[in-house]
Design a protein around this motif. Structure first.
Motif, short mmCIF file in Angstrom:
data_model
loop_
_atom_site.label_atom_id
_atom_site.label_comp_id
_atom_site.label_asym_id
_atom_site.label_seq_id
_atom_site.Cartn_x
_atom_site.Cartn_y
_atom_site.Cartn_z
N ASN A 153 -11.89 -0.18 -2.50
CA ASN A 153 -12.28 1.22 -2.71
C ASN A 153 -12.55 1.93 -1.38
OD1 ASN A 153 -12.02 1.01 -5.48
ND2 ASN A 153 -14.16 0.36 -5.76
N ASP A 154 -13.18 1.22 -0.42
CA ASP A 154 -13.42 1.81 0.89
C ASP A 154 -12.10 2.12 1.59
OD1 ASP A 154 -16.06 1.28 0.38
OD2 ASP A 154 -16.12 -0.56 1.57
N TYR A 155 -11.14 1.25 1.37
CA TYR A 155 -9.88 1.27 2.10
C TYR A 155 -8.90 2.32 1.55
CZ TYR A 155 -5.27 -0.70 3.36
OH TYR A 155 -3.99 -0.88 3.79
N LYS A 156 -8.90 2.48 0.22
CA LYS A 156 -7.87 3.30 -0.43
C LYS A 156 -7.89 4.76 0.01
CE LYS A 156 -7.27 0.58 -4.64
NZ LYS A 156 -7.62 0.45 -6.06
N GLY A 157 -9.06 5.31 0.30
CA GLY A 157 -9.15 6.73 0.63
C GLY A 157 -8.72 7.08 2.04
N LEU A 158 -8.41 6.09 2.86
CA LEU A 158 -8.07 6.34 4.27
C LEU A 158 -6.59 6.67 4.44
CD1 LEU A 158 -10.00 3.29 5.81
CD2 LEU A 158 -10.83 5.64 5.57
N ASP A 159 -6.26 7.38 5.51
CA ASP A 159 -4.84 7.64 5.81
C ASP A 159 -4.24 6.37 6.41
OD1 ASP A 159 -4.95 7.62 8.80
OD2 ASP A 159 -6.21 9.39 8.50
N PRO A 160 -2.89 6.27 6.48
CA PRO A 160 -2.25 5.03 6.92
C PRO A 160 -2.72 4.52 8.28
CG PRO A 160 -0.62 6.46 5.90
CD PRO A 160 -1.90 7.24 5.97
N VAL A 161 -2.93 5.42 9.24
CA VAL A 161 -3.38 4.99 10.57
C VAL A 161 -4.77 4.39 10.48
CG1 VAL A 161 -3.96 5.74 12.91
CG2 VAL A 161 -1.94 6.68 11.76
N ALA A 162 -5.65 5.07 9.74
CA ALA A 162 -7.02 4.57 9.58
C ALA A 162 -7.05 3.27 8.79
CB ALA A 162 -7.89 5.64 8.89
N GLN A 163 -6.12 3.13 7.82
CA GLN A 163 -6.05 1.89 7.05
C GLN A 163 -5.69 0.71 7.96
OE1 GLN A 163 -3.27 2.66 3.85
NE2 GLN A 163 -4.90 3.19 2.43
N ARG A 164 -4.73 0.92 8.85
CA ARG A 164 -4.34 -0.15 9.79
C ARG A 164 -5.53 -0.53 10.68
NH1 ARG A 164 0.50 -2.34 11.72
NH2 ARG A 164 0.33 -3.25 13.79
N ARG A 183 2.65 -2.54 6.66
CA ARG A 183 2.20 -1.54 5.67
C ARG A 183 2.34 -2.08 4.25
NH1 ARG A 183 -0.81 2.27 4.12
NH2 ARG A 183 0.03 3.95 2.85
N GLN A 184 3.48 -2.70 3.96
CA GLN A 184 3.69 -3.23 2.61
C GLN A 184 2.71 -4.35 2.28
OE1 GLN A 184 5.38 -1.98 0.30
NE2 GLN A 184 6.58 -0.48 1.46
N LEU A 185 2.38 -5.16 3.26
CA LEU A 185 1.44 -6.26 3.01
C LEU A 185 0.03 -5.76 2.73
CD1 LEU A 185 2.42 -9.00 5.63
CD2 LEU A 185 3.15 -8.79 3.27
N SER A 186 -0.26 -4.54 3.13
CA SER A 186 -1.62 -4.01 2.97
C SER A 186 -1.73 -2.97 1.86
CB SER A 186 -2.11 -3.42 4.30
OG SER A 186 -1.20 -2.46 4.81
N LEU A 187 -0.64 -2.81 1.08
CA LEU A 187 -0.69 -1.87 -0.05
C LEU A 187 -1.30 -2.52 -1.29
CD1 LEU A 187 2.77 -0.07 0.25
CD2 LEU A 187 0.53 0.85 0.84
N ASP A 188 -1.51 -1.72 -2.34
CA ASP A 188 -2.08 -2.23 -3.59
C ASP A 188 -1.25 -3.40 -4.12
OD1 ASP A 188 -4.12 -0.46 -3.62
OD2 ASP A 188 -3.23 0.90 -5.08
N ARG A 189 -1.94 -4.37 -4.73
CA ARG A 189 -1.28 -5.51 -5.36
C ARG A 189 -0.77 -5.10 -6.75
NH1 ARG A 189 -1.50 -6.40 -0.35
NH2 ARG A 189 -2.12 -8.47 0.33
N ASP A 190 0.09 -5.96 -7.31
CA ASP A 190 0.52 -5.72 -8.69
C ASP A 190 -0.64 -6.11 -9.62
OD1 ASP A 190 0.51 -8.48 -9.14
OD2 ASP A 190 2.68 -8.69 -9.08
N PRO A 191 -0.50 -5.90 -10.95
CA PRO A 191 -1.63 -6.18 -11.86
C PRO A 191 -2.13 -7.61 -11.83
CG PRO A 191 0.01 -4.82 -12.96
CD PRO A 191 0.62 -5.26 -11.67
N HIS A 192 -1.31 -8.53 -11.33
CA HIS A 192 -1.72 -9.94 -11.27
C HIS A 192 -2.22 -10.34 -9.88
CE1 HIS A 192 -0.13 -10.49 -15.30
NE2 HIS A 192 0.99 -9.94 -14.90
#
Length: 546
Positions: free
Chosen positions: A332-343, A367-376
């Motif tokens: 939740n902390d991570y999701k609201g950040l822009d891509p640069v801030a996420q990295r 970037r892909q490794l740090s995106l949302d996971r699938d439902p599992h």
């Protein structure tokens, strides 16, 4: 529904059944079972469905004649033959009692929770016999894991007078089926839950499940396409084709297609992990083959890349494990950040070793490794263009070698990803028969009062009449694994066994395939003609069952 000439001809195909399923059946029970690992934990979590025996069906003179309504759910990604599981289930419960009804829940497990369903009738189902896809009732990826979902489901189950639910899915979906079966058993709700082994990936198999349905058709479909590319490659003689193949965890699809088509290179993720290889080592090995063939005047070739390769490179696998825990704990902390801030956030929270690995990855892969996971809780590896990553790195390495005078060839790469092309193909004769037998077995498991079981069909390299059908307790396949930061009970995935016959056969041949052009062109799936052409199993299954 408009039907092609092939669909109309296939509609008339009558799937072949094992002798034991052609009439009335009785159950032969084996010894009590244990889970593959973590026995005490699994037994504690599944006290009502643990330790049940494997069952096998035998012919009987006694008619079942049972009155029972059944619900069916398609869960997860599509796999050829799913419709035949439903037709086998439908025909068998109607044979038991013409008043029995089959209800399909729309768009997967979510249909059960949201009470979206339809009655499947004879007129409706006839249009879907021996067809590909899951469009009869649709599929979805809703996880069944919460009490409120189970309770919402029981409302519609009682309203429709449903005795049992059949969940057709892969390892995660059948894990959910096992959890649901346990919950309903613990509550004495009187509702049975049966699973069916589906996945084109081939990673839902064990001592009792010889193959998951859809694997046969999908690999034959991909092999036709790969063979076409090999033929084109050998005609133009100027491109290296990097072909990524579906299979998010295991390399079964890539290995099977290699055995069918004999490409120059096939990467096997499980071997790369076992040898503790780095991304640079993989690229160097590929470049050595490219350079060797260039010296022979062959500036072309075909390379198969399993979809889940990235996760099996040990350094990247360790990174993904830490990222999974990080995203589970601080998502939740991570999701609201822009891509640069996420990295920057990730770099600040990773251990030193994994931080170094993350920093070396191309931006799009990181970037892909740090995106949302699938439902599992899985990395969405299909979004990572591994085939392009490898070809770009090969191009850079070969340019370096050229500058050093080590390489004099020409390198041009083309890229392909074969995934959806195989998931909904019209099922092969093998999958049409296998799936119909699975649906028939599911109906008999219900009639015999079983719950928490998966329908199985064995001896599948023999003629269909000699196949053996029955059921295996889902708990037998389970162990504890870390998912979304927590230890959870799941069905253990079957990876490529490096000491198994299919890999050994590949290993024995691959150096020859790398140096010489040994392509095989399998051609399209055949439905009518000689049995050795139309009914042959996969090379994997044939080698494993020798």
């Amino acid at each position: 529904m408009e039907k092609s000439a092939l669909q109309q001809a296939r509609k008339a195909y009558l799937p072949k059944l094992p002798e034991a399923l052609k009439g009335y059946v009785k159950v032969k029970e084996g010894a009590p079972t244990n889970s593959v690992d973590n026995q005490e934990e699994i037994k504690k979590l599944f006290p009502n469905t643990y330790g049940m025996p494997i069952v096998e069906f035998e012919p009987s003179d006694v008619e079942a004649g049972q009155a029972m309504n059944v619900g069916v759910i398609l869960s997860g990604g599509q796999a050829p033959g799913g419709h035949n599981v439903i037709t086998g289930l439908f025909d068998t419960i109607k044979k038991m009692n013409p008043d029995n009804k089959l209800y399909g829940f729309i768009l997967g497990p979510g249909g059960l929770v949201d009470h979206k369903y339809m009655e499947i009738t004879a007129d409706f189902i006839d249009d879907y016999r021996n067809t590909g896809g899951f469009d009869m009732i649709g599929s979805g990826r809703t996880k069944l894991e919460k009490v409120e979902q189970f309770e919402k489901g029981i409302e519609i189950v009682r309203e429709l007078g449903i005795k049992a639910l059949v969940i057709i899915g892969g390892d995660d979906s059948n894990t959910n089926a096992c959890v649901l079966a346990e919950y309903y058993a613990a509550k004495n709700y009187g509702v049975q839950v049966i699973g069916c082994p589906k996945t084109i990936d081939g990673d839902l198999k064990n001592s009792q499940i010889e193959t998951s349905f859809g694997f046969d058709t999908a690999t034959k479909t991909y092999s036709e396409l790969i063979g076409n590319i090999e033929r084109d490659c050998n005609s133009a003689r100027k491109y290296w084709h990097f072909i990524k193949l579906m299979g998010r965890s295991a390399s079964h699809i890539a290995l099977e297609c290699a055995l069918q088509c004999q490409p120059n290179i096939c990467l096997v993720s499980e071997e790369i992990k076992a040898k503790n290889m780095t991304l640079n080592q993989i690229v160097e090995n590929i470049c050595e083959v490219i350079s060797y063939r260039a010296k022979q005047g062959n500036n072309f070739g075909v390379i198969l890349v399993p979809e889940g390769l990235i996760e099996f490179i040990p350094s990247i696998g360790k990174l993904i494990e830490e990222l999974n825990d990080l995203l589970a704990a601080h998502g939740n902390d991570y999701k609201g950040l822009d891509p640069v801030a996420q990295r920057e956030y990730i770099m600040a929270h990773l251990s030193e070793e994994n931080k170094q690995t993350f920093a070396t990855l191309p931006d799009n892969v990181a970037r892909q490794l740090s995106l949302d996971r699938d439902p599992h809780g899985n990395v969405q590896v299909s979004l990572i263009e591994t085939e392009k990553l490898l070809s770009d790195m090969c191009a850079a390495k070969l340019a370096q070698w050229k500058a050093e005078g080590k390489y004099t060839g020409k390198f041009s790469a083309l890229h392909h990803f074969f995934g959806y092309e195989g998931r909904c193909a019209a099922p092969s004769n093998f999958d049409a028969d296998y799936c119909y037998a699975l649906g028939t077995s599911a109906a008999h498991l219900i009639a015999n009062g079983k719950t928490g079981y998966m329908a199985i069909v064995k001896n599948t390299t023999a003629p269909t009449s000699e196949w053996k059908a029955g059921g295996v307790p889902i708990t037998m396949m389970m162990n504890m694994e870390r998912r979304n930061g927590e230890m959870k009970p799941v069905i253990r995935k079957a990876l490529v066994e490096l000491d198994g016959k299919p890999f050994k056969e590949f290993e024995m041949q691959r150096d020859h395939w790398a140096k010489e052009t040994c392509y095989i062109y399998p051609g399209p799936i055949q439905y009518w003609g000689p049995s050795e052409v139309c009914d042959r199993p996969t090379r994997t299954l044939a080698l494993e069952q020798e």
